[in-house]
Design an enzyme around this catalytic site. Structure first.
Site: not given
Length: 374
Positions: A111-112
């Site tokens: 997700d980063g």
């Protein structure tokens, strides 16, 4: 350039458009693709090379990659990849502006990577296609095993899109911090584009945030004590470890860990979630998208506060500073693997194990039920 088209759009007053009608089509074929790769992860080296080779040799696209990714030692040692590496366009965050030339973003990692891609575009954001190659992958619905097929489908158009709202954040620093802030930016050799000196001599930091703005007490042992305003009116004072202001996308991140409800990204809302409040009645609330929230230190606060934006650019907030937050006009168009409903619930089940438990065995006959009741 991409065009978002609602299928079967109805202009009658009172009509509520079906979220599933958000589709991506191309007015002209995409030419420039930005590839975001999770750094310091050797397992992503081969997928990265496969994707770049496919985009350059088979799709004949201009591929943009961050310079520190191309300069990776393991990548430099691979002589067979040199012809592809020499054709990649590189950029440096904070120095090179690529926001006007990118047609599509492809993320490899967790997700980063999507949060980082969002931070690179402080205005309009190109469609984002995210492959699940990280530890969680709540925002990354695609599997890399079939990346060629999935990329071809996106290039053909008519893909489902979810518009993930962002927060527009302004941090106004007081007069006494002006010289210190200017010195630090000049020392680094660049004055960031999101720093603006206004007429009053104050420094304003402007950011677009996808997940959340977190205000906390930092290293202090005292409770955080900040005032929360809604459209200019004081709503409450937050006494505790801090407060989280999040988008629906961010409701499944830090806010969920702090006890907030999980809200589908298509719901227009802003969430306010206290962190360990020193009051049993302070519960998370949801306010309409478009309102303006403002956070300042309370006049009687014993210590300063700290603020971070999607976990980055953490800085201290002192008396005289203010944080203004509202819904941004520039959402992140995230391409769905199936559709925006299925993808979200699949992520809840796969990543957060939502409502996963051992099932109760069924009763074998009616007599068992009567015996239990007696």
């Amino acid at each position: 350039m991409p065009v978002l088209l609602p299928s079967g759009q109805n202009n009658r007053r009172g009509h509520i458009q079906d979220p599933a009608s958000q589709r991506l089509t191309w007015s002209k074929p995409p030419l420039n693709v930005l590839v975001i790769r999770k750094i310091r992860d050797e397992t992503l080296l081969e997928p990265f090379k496969e994707l770049c080779r496919f985009l350059v040799e088979e799709k004949h696209l201009m591929v943009y990659v961050e310079k520190k990714v191309v300069d990776d030692g393991s990548l430099m040692k691979d002589e067979s990849f040199s012809p592809i590496r020499n054709q990649l366009c590189t950029f440096r965050e904070g120095y090179d502006d690529i926001s006007e030339c990118i047609d599509l973003i492809i993320c490899l990692g967790g997700d980063g990577t999507l949060l980082y891609a969002s931070s690179l575009f402080q205005g309009s954001v190109p469609p984002v296609m995210a492959f699940r190659l990280g530890s969680l992958g709540f925002l990354t619905p695609f599997k890399f095993e079939s990346f060629k097929t999935e990329v071809d489908k996106v290039f053909e158009g008519n893909a489902a899109i979810i518009l993930r709202s962002r927060l527009k954040v302004k941090v106004v620093k007081g007069m006494f911090q002006r010289n210190e802030q200017l010195f630090s930016t000049q020392e680094n050799g660049i004055v960031p584009n999101n720093h603006i000196n206004n007429e009053a001599g104050k420094i304003t930091l402007q950011l677009q945030v996808l997940n959340e703005v977190v205000v906390d007490r930092g290293p202090s042992s005292y409770l955080s004590n900040v005032d929360l305003y809604l459209d200019g009116r004081l709503i409450t004072s937050v006494q505790g470890d801090g407060v989280i202001v999040s988008t629906p996308t961010g409701s499944t991140a830090y806010a969920a860990a702090a006890g907030a409800s999980m809200i589908h990204p298509n719901v227009p809302a802003i969430m306010v979630t206290p962190i360990c409040p020193h009051s049993l009645s302070f519960r998370p609330i949801v306010v309409p998208a478009g309102v303006e929230l403002m956070i300042t230190l309370s006049p009687d606060a014993r210590n300063t506060a700290w603020v971070s934006f999607d976990g980055r650019k953490r800085q201290e907030i002192q008396h005289g500073d203010s944080i203004k937050i509202t819904t941004s006009c520039f959402p992140v168009p995230s391409i769905c693997c199936h559709d925006l409903v299925y993808d979200w619930f699949d992520s809840l089940a796969q990543c957060l194990h939502w409502n996963v438990r051992k099932k109760q065995t069924r009763l074998t006959d009616a007599s068992d039920s009567s015996e239990t009741e007696n």
